[in-house]
Design an enzyme around this catalytic site. Structure first.
Site, PDB file in Angstrom:
ATOM      1  N   TYR A   1       0.937  -1.142   0.155  1.00 51.70           N
ATOM      2  CA  TYR A   1      -0.195  -0.077   0.219  1.00 51.70           C
ATOM      3  C   TYR A   1       0.764   1.160  -0.018  1.00 51.70           C
ATOM      4  CZ  TYR A   1      -4.283   2.806   1.024  1.00 51.70           C
ATOM      5  OH  TYR A   1      -5.224   3.543   1.243  1.00 51.70           O
TER       6      TYR A   1
ATOM      7  N   ASN B   1     -15.656   3.650   0.050  1.00 49.05           N
ATOM      8  CA  ASN B   1     -16.056   3.692  -1.277  1.00 49.05           C
ATOM      9  C   ASN B   1     -17.126   4.720  -1.342  1.00 49.05           C
ATOM     10  OD1 ASN B   1     -14.730   1.352  -1.907  1.00 49.05           O
ATOM     11  ND2 ASN B   1     -16.522   0.030  -1.471  1.00 49.05           N
TER      12      ASN B   1
ATOM     13  N   GLY C   1      -6.461   3.238  -7.711  1.00 46.42           N
ATOM     14  CA  GLY C   1      -6.056   1.719  -6.817  1.00 46.42           C
ATOM     15  C   GLY C   1      -4.842   1.291  -7.511  1.00 46.42           C
TER      16      GLY C   1
ATOM     17  N   PHE D   1      -5.542   9.372  -7.770  1.00 46.00           N
ATOM     18  CA  PHE D   1      -6.337   9.964  -6.972  1.00 46.00           C
ATOM     19  C   PHE D   1      -6.511   9.037  -5.721  1.00 46.00           C
ATOM     20  CE2 PHE D   1     -10.829   9.917  -4.690  1.00 46.00           C
ATOM     21  CZ  PHE D   1     -10.790  11.207  -4.656  1.00 46.00           C
ATOM     22  N   TRP D   2      -6.179   9.515  -4.545  1.00 47.04           N
ATOM     23  CA  TRP D   2      -6.212   9.046  -3.283  1.00 47.04           C
ATOM     24  C   TRP D   2      -7.219   9.740  -2.524  1.00 47.04           C
ATOM     25  CZ3 TRP D   2      -0.872   7.159  -0.546  1.00 47.04           C
ATOM     26  CH2 TRP D   2      -1.599   6.260   0.541  1.00 47.04           C
TER      27      TRP D   2
ATOM     28  N   LYS E   1     -19.245  -7.209   0.423  1.00 49.96           N
ATOM     29  CA  LYS E   1     -18.082  -6.851   1.352  1.00 49.96           C
ATOM     30  C   LYS E   1     -18.028  -7.996   2.737  1.00 49.96           C
ATOM     31  CE  LYS E   1     -16.226  -2.882   1.839  1.00 49.96           C
ATOM     32  NZ  LYS E   1     -15.353  -2.821   0.646  1.00 49.96           N
TER      33      LYS E   1
END
Length: 331
Positions: free
Chosen positions: A53, A127, A241, A265-266, A323
């Protein structure tokens, strides 16, 4: 208290373990102590544990970037005092939420309404906010615009489809499994493409001859490369991602001749740059859209903290159907 920890990075099911007799953390000034109720197992959590990550863990570490809990204490400060006793969505990039108690900054907890279940409240930020910010604030999609998205069968992808139906932009959705086509069409997807049906740029051009100007991708590698190569003149792609460890391979001549822009984009980085009032407005929008079912998640399974190894194995399985949630406490 109980907490999940890992002392070295690696496959989550191998390196995670449960500690059941450790002191609860103490909040510093500007922080709150939260008794956790639930926390999802997100791809970002699995990548964090595996050492893949963008944020490196300070070992030993506890995973869990988001969740829901009740504020039970404060280290001082007006905002923490205002949050005390409230059920809140918890954003945590320092200590981790897979524990009976955690601490985080007071500005990183958001009160959630009573009519929102713990399950939905636990998935309030990563999300839903990502889907809303990318389509509304960053790309500023308008009615009639086409948006190409890969990994469309995931929970965030479904949110994008429902947002498109609500806001009037059209979605061109890429999936890996053919059974996902009917599911997305039922949600309101305008078109669904299966990766194995041929080169993605050719499929995109056949579906939208006029060209697609906007795209989002959470995968990277070959998938993201084909997504970028599918864009038309003046196209813009957000990479949010990196599920694949492979790099993008796009010829610079394509980017130059088509004036295509590729951006990262984060959500966490974006949020830290926004004024407080803008974030409060975002949270209000997320709450409303979750209540309306637009930004809600479906759940494949719930596990207690003691079964974290089973939970992460399930979360990493393809086609899990929703999920995976860790149930940590009760109200």
């Amino acid at each position: 208290m109980k907490r999940v920890v890992f002392e070295q990075t690696g496959p989550p099911a191998d390196v995670l373990k449960l500690q059941d007799d450790v002191p609860a953390p103490v909040p510093a000034r500007g922080e709150v102590l939260v008794r956790m109720l639930a926390s999802p197992v997100n791809p970002s959590d699995l990548m964090y544990v595996a050492g893949r990550y963008g944020l490196a863990p300070k070992l030993p570490a506890t995973p869990g970037f988001e969740g829901v809990g009740v504020v039970e204490g404060t280290g001082g400060g007006l905002l923490g005092w205002l949050r005390k006793g409230k059920r809140v969505a918890v954003i945590n990039d320092r200590v981790g939420n897979w524990a009976e108690y955690t601490v985080t900054k007071a500005r990183q907890v958001v009160p959630v309404p009573d009519d929102l279940s713990d399950d939905q409240a636990a998935t309030f930020f990563v999300n839903p906010a990502t889907a809303l910010v990318m389509t509304q604030s960053v790309l500023d999609l308008r009615p009639g615009d086409w948006l190409l998205q890969s990994a469309a069968g995931g929970e965030l992808g479904k949110m994008i489809v429902r947002l498109g139906k609500l806001r009037g932009f059209r979605t061109l959705n890429v999936v890996r499994r053919r059974e996902q086509v009917a599911e997305l069409k039922a949600l309101g997807a305008d078109a669904v493409l299966v990766e194995s049906d041929g080169p993605l740029p050719e499929q995109v051009r056949a579906a939208v001859p006029a060209g697609v100007r906007f795209a989002i991708d959470p995968v990277g590698g070959k998938t993201a490369s084909e997504v970028v190569a599918s864009l038309g003149q003046g196209g813009r792609c957000l990479l949010y991602g990196s599920l694949s460890d492979d790099p993008l391979t796009v010829h610079p001549r394509f980017l130059l001749s088509n004036a295509v822009t590729v951006e990262g984009f984060w959500l966490g980085v974006w949020a830290k740059r926004q004024p407080v009032l803008k974030m409060l407005k975002l949270f209000k929008q997320v709450r409303a859209l979750m209540r309306d079912g637009v930004l809600q998640s479906t759940f494949a399974a719930t596990y207690p903290l003691e079964e974290v190894k089973r939970a992460v194995e399930h979360a990493a399985a393809p086609g899990k159907g929703g999920k995976v949630l860790l149930r940590i406490g009760t109200r």
